[in-house]
Design an enzyme around this catalytic site. Structure first.
Site, PDB file in Angstrom:
ATOM      1  N   PRO A  94       0.776  -1.236   0.000  1.00  0.00           N
ATOM      2  CG  PRO A  94       0.002  -0.961   2.181  1.00  0.00           C
ATOM      3  CD  PRO A  94       0.724  -1.928   1.282  1.00  0.00           C
ATOM      4  CB  CYS A  95       2.894   2.839  -2.631  1.00  0.00           C
ATOM      5  SG  CYS A  95       1.886   2.408  -4.049  1.00  0.00           S
ATOM      6  CG  HIS A  96      -3.004   3.470  -0.898  1.00  0.00           C
ATOM      7  ND1 HIS A  96      -2.753   2.162  -1.266  1.00  0.00           N
ATOM      8  CD2 HIS A  96      -3.875   3.411   0.151  1.00  0.00           C
ATOM      9  CE1 HIS A  96      -3.445   1.352  -0.476  1.00  0.00           C
ATOM     10  NE2 HIS A  96      -4.134   2.080   0.378  1.00  0.00           N
TER      11      HIS A  96
END
Length: 176
Positions: free
Chosen positions: A144-146
């Site tokens: 989850p780079c977000h």
């Protein structure tokens, strides 16, 4: 004279899956591990990341494993814990792999600054390097780079576009 690689291209399957925020591209290996998840409007970038990480890649249509599709559908339907059940595998430098593995440890519904991530991986001065590694993460959503945000909590950079990042964070219960 250019050097020609005699290495056999990596063979991966490519599947497409409708989500509330667009068509997701699912790239899997023969063992059923997710190798990339990106968006159809960013397919060129995804293919470039695959090339950078694996060299020559042969992508052919192949359905992603049913369990993976079920887990991703569950996530998009609100069962955020489903992402933990997706098997994944990445190439990349040891530093990139360290960052990507640490991304998977950020709980849904929370965010972390790039500086905090750098500190978490015991490299507190590597804030920019963390940003670069995060930007080259081939497995959106699952890694989850977000969930990485600016030091002031602002939304900064997302390979799938800031509107998708905003949607993902709100979907996970983060007010942005």
């Amino acid at each position: 004279m250019p050097v020609r690689s005699t290495k056999t291209p990596e063979r991966f399957g490519l599947d497409r899956m409708a989500t509330p925020i667009g068509i997701a591209l699912l790239v899997t290996d023969a063992e059923g591990n997710l190798r990339a998840l990106d968006w159809d409007d960013y397919e060129h970038r995804m293919r470039e990341l695959l090339r950078l990480h694996y060299g020559a890649v042969d992508l052919s249509h192949r359905p992603a494993p049913a369990g993976m599709r079920t887990a991703l559908s569950g996530y998009f339907e609100g069962d955020l814990g489903q992402l933990a059940g997706v098997a994944w595998r990445v190439a990349g430098t040891p530093f990139q792999q360290k960052v990507w593995t640490a991304l998977a440890q950020i709980p849904a519904g929370t965010t972390m600054s790039y500086g905090a991530m750098a500190a978490r991986i015991a490299m507190p001065k590597a804030i920019r390097a963390v940003g670069h590694a995060n930007g080259s993460n081939p497995i959106s959503v699952v890694l989850p780079c977000h969930r990485l945000v600016g030091a002031d909590g602002s939304l900064v950079k997302y390979g799938g576009g800031l509107e998708r990042k905003r949607w993902l964070l709100r979907h996970e219960g983060v007010e942005v």
